[in-house]
Design an enzyme around this catalytic site. Structure first.
Site, PDB file in Angstrom:
ATOM      1  N   SER A  29       0.801  -1.227   0.000  1.00 35.96           N
ATOM      2  CA  SER A  29       0.000   0.000   0.000  1.00 35.96           C
ATOM      3  C   SER A  29       0.835   1.280   0.000  1.00 35.96           C
ATOM      4  CB  SER A  29      -0.959   0.018   1.197  1.00 35.96           C
ATOM      5  OG  SER A  29      -0.253   0.131   2.409  1.00 35.96           O
ATOM      6  N   LYS A  48       0.711   4.638   7.082  1.00 33.55           N
ATOM      7  CA  LYS A  48       0.082   5.467   6.053  1.00 33.55           C
ATOM      8  C   LYS A  48       0.514   6.922   6.220  1.00 33.55           C
ATOM      9  CE  LYS A  48      -2.686   2.340   4.125  1.00 33.55           C
ATOM     10  NZ  LYS A  48      -2.022   1.181   4.732  1.00 33.55           N
TER      11      LYS A  48
END
Length: 203
Positions: free
Chosen positions: A116, A153
């Protein structure tokens, strides 16, 4: 150089902690006092042995002041984290990675799983060095616990709300709602990729 014995490690750890705290290395008498030793002669012998084995370097006439540690700092590697378990819990430690740079005190590694964040150069199997902080600025990469799941993230906070952003177009931004259980674990310091071998089971 090899690995230090348990006794040698106690000396090295004391010197490192003292130096981190005061900004200079301890004297022979301070080492003896700190380790509960009655004889400074035994401290001098140990320092000689540590220097012979390449763990330290001393300046001047062999005195304790000016000790330079020649080892790096070992940081714990944390594996997959179960929901509700603190990310720094000792039972989650899989091993250790040593870095020559000793400046990142209190940091730890998390093993990256998935793709990701690949567009930021953070790949599956990499190790992310994390500094524990309560807040990560908008636009910075960090580790967050959202509803029991830990994720790496980019944090973004704006008029549209709070989001955890991936760096891969195959993944959608993750909104953080008012009723979500959300916690900042820490900020990303660096990413390490082990080309050969693995991490050490002990520090």
């Amino acid at each position: 150089m090899g690995e230090p014995t348990e006794k040698q490690k106690r000396f090295l750890d004391y010197i490192e902690n003292f130096s981190d705290t005061y900004g200079y290395s301890p004297s022979v008498r301070e080492i003896a006092g700190g380790l509960g030793l009655s004889s400074t002669a035994s401290v001098k012998k140990m320092l000689d042995r540590l220097e012979e084995r390449g763990f330290i370097r001393r300046g001047g006439s062999g005195t304790a002041r000016g000790i330079e540690l020649l080892r790096g700092r070992s940081f714990p590697v944390l594996g997959r984290i179960q929901a509700g378990v603190p990310v720094t819990a000792e039972e989650n430690i899989e091993g250790y990675i040593s870095l020559k740079d000793k400046a990142h005190r209190d940091c730890f590694f998390l093993k990256v799983e998935g793709e990701s964040m690949k567009d930021k150069g953070i790949l599956d199997g990499d190790f992310a060095l994390i500094r524990p902080v309560p807040v990560v600025n908008s636009g910075k990469i960090g580790v967050f616990r959202l509803n029991g799941e830990v994720t790496l993230k980019t944090f973004r906070k704006g008029p549209e709300g709070v989001f955890l952003l991936p760096a891969n177009e195959d993944f959608e931004p993750i909104p953080v709602g008012e009723y979500d259980e959300f916690e900042t674990v820490g900020s990303l310091v660096m990413v390490v990729r082990l080309v050969e071998g693995s991490y050490d089971p002990e520090p």
